[in-house]
Design an enzyme around this catalytic site. Structure first.
Site, short mmCIF file in Angstrom:
data_model
loop_
_atom_site.label_atom_id
_atom_site.label_comp_id
_atom_site.label_asym_id
_atom_site.label_seq_id
_atom_site.Cartn_x
_atom_site.Cartn_y
_atom_site.Cartn_z
N GLU A 1 -3.50 7.57 -4.25
CA GLU A 1 -3.96 7.07 -5.56
C GLU A 1 -5.29 7.71 -5.93
OE1 GLU A 1 -3.98 2.79 -5.68
OE2 GLU A 1 -1.96 2.69 -4.88
N ARG B 1 0.86 -1.18 0.00
CA ARG B 1 0.00 0.00 0.00
C ARG B 1 0.89 1.23 0.00
NH1 ARG B 1 -3.49 -2.76 -1.57
NH2 ARG B 1 -5.59 -3.06 -0.71
N HIS C 1 -1.07 0.21 -9.93
CA HIS C 1 -1.71 -0.71 -8.98
C HIS C 1 -2.29 -1.94 -9.72
CE1 HIS C 1 -3.67 -0.87 -4.70
NE2 HIS C 1 -3.39 -2.08 -5.17
C1 DGY Z 1 -5.52 -6.03 -2.89
O1 DGY Z 1 -6.21 -7.03 -3.16
O2 DGY Z 1 -5.49 -5.55 -1.77
C2 DGY Z 1 -4.66 -5.46 -3.99
O3 DGY Z 1 -4.10 -4.26 -3.67
C3 DGY Z 1 -5.43 -5.37 -5.28
O4 DGY Z 1 -5.54 -6.66 -5.75
#
Ligand code: DGY
Length: 327
Positions: free
Chosen positions: A270, A241, A288
């Site tokens: 984002e 993240r 992402h």
């Molecule tokens: C998640 O699943 O948390 C990813 O960031 C996106 O697939």
């Protein structure tokens, strides 16, 4: 809560087959109105009369939404759920589910892809060639960093961190990991991974790859003091993240050549990306997409739909993040 017998479920965004069919068997699906903003008040308004919300990681599901009368479950089509205030959900007895496991391989593959692409300057080289700058072989052209035999530091050794360690074995890498929860000795041995404190990991690693969830404890866990501890030749990879890394501090560290480069799939705000990153050739940027393979995104959709369908039928969904809500 329902018309025609089936409970109503708000679908925030279209998702992939077989998700829609699984969901439609159990619920009356209400699509989130096209063009409506993704703020909490608008989501709450759309969720009135629904027992469930199928959300994605850009949807802010917090107190305002979670206090909607009759809401019983939020199924996030992601493994991460930092877009949801789980404590508020629990307080309102709303179940929260996620999609663990099915995206581990795709995400681990992608972390390694970013690592290789950044180390060997693939994006920069591609632009160079397309711009007509390749005038013939040169001994000093596009020199990169060695991957085979290098030291990889994994910040977080959950399923995805372990997946990256597994891949690193094929590159004969020395693997260090930092995690408050040590691996069992046999898993350490199998992966060839050694536990280290964060300072040692940062000081010794040629590549540092981040695999922690976003929590108050991990927010900005990599900032100026941590970049100061890294090798000047180090490359930072993030597929977890964005806010785990202090993006402004990263830009400063890269500008001051405190570290060599970065491969990033996630960002602090984002879809905004720090303009300093966008202008740097030694940074590889992806939007992402670490879990974005056809199979993985389809499995995530199916899993989220099954979580919701089970809960909508009154059952206990398999991937419950706050199990205390439904004993
Ligand atoms: C998640 O699943 O948390 C990813 O960031 C996106 O697939």
């Amino acid at each position: 809560m329902s018309t025609g017998g089936k409970p109503r479920v708000l679908l925030m965004h279209p998702f992939l087959d077989p998700g829609p069919a699984i969901l439609a068997e159990a619920a009356e699906v209400i699509p989130y109105p096209a063009g409506r903003p993704l703020d909490e008040a608008s989501i709450r308004q759309a969720a009135e009369g629904c027992v469930g919300i199928v959300s994605q990681l850009m949807d802010p599901i917090r107190e305002t939404v979670l206090s909607t009368p009759g809401l019983k479950v939020v199924s996030n089509v992601a493994v991460g759920f930092d877009n949801i205030d789980v404590a508020a959900a629990t307080a309102h007895k709303v179940m929260v589910t996620n999609t663990p496991g099915v995206l581990d391989d795709a995400t681990s593959d992608f972390a390694f892809t970013l690592l290789m692409a950044t180390a060997r300057r693939i994006v920069e080289a591609d632009h160079f060639l397309r711009q007509g700058k390749f005038k013939g072989w040169a001994i000093d052209m596009m020199l990169g960093a060695d991957v085979f035999g290098a030291t990889l530091g994994l910040v977080g050794i959950g399923r995805i961190g372990r997946g990256v360690a597994h891949r690193a074995k094929g590159f004969n890498m020395r693997v260090l990991y930092y995690d408050p929860h040590p691996l069992p000795p046999d898993a350490e041995q199998q992966l060839g991974a050694t536990r280290a404190d964060l300072g040692r990991l940062l000081a010794e690693s040629d590549f540092v790859s981040v695999h922690v969830p976003l929590t108050p404890e991990t927010q900005h866990m990599l900032s100026t003091p941590q970049f100061e501890q890294m090798k000047r030749s180090a490359i930072l990879i993030n597929t977890s993240r964005g806010p785990v890394i202090d993006e402004a501090a990263l830009v400063q560290a890269l500008t001051a050549k405190k570290i060599l480069g970065a491969g990033l799939d996630v960002y602090e705000r984002e879809p905004a990306v720090h303009p300093g990153l966008v202008s740097m050739p030694n940074v590889v940027l992806a939007p992402h997409i670490a879990s974005a393979t056809t199979r993985t995104r389809s499995e995530m959709s199916a899993m989220a739909a099954r979580n919701m369908a089970t809960a909508a039928r009154g059952g206990r969904p398999p991937n419950l993040v706050n199990p205390e809500v439904k004993k």
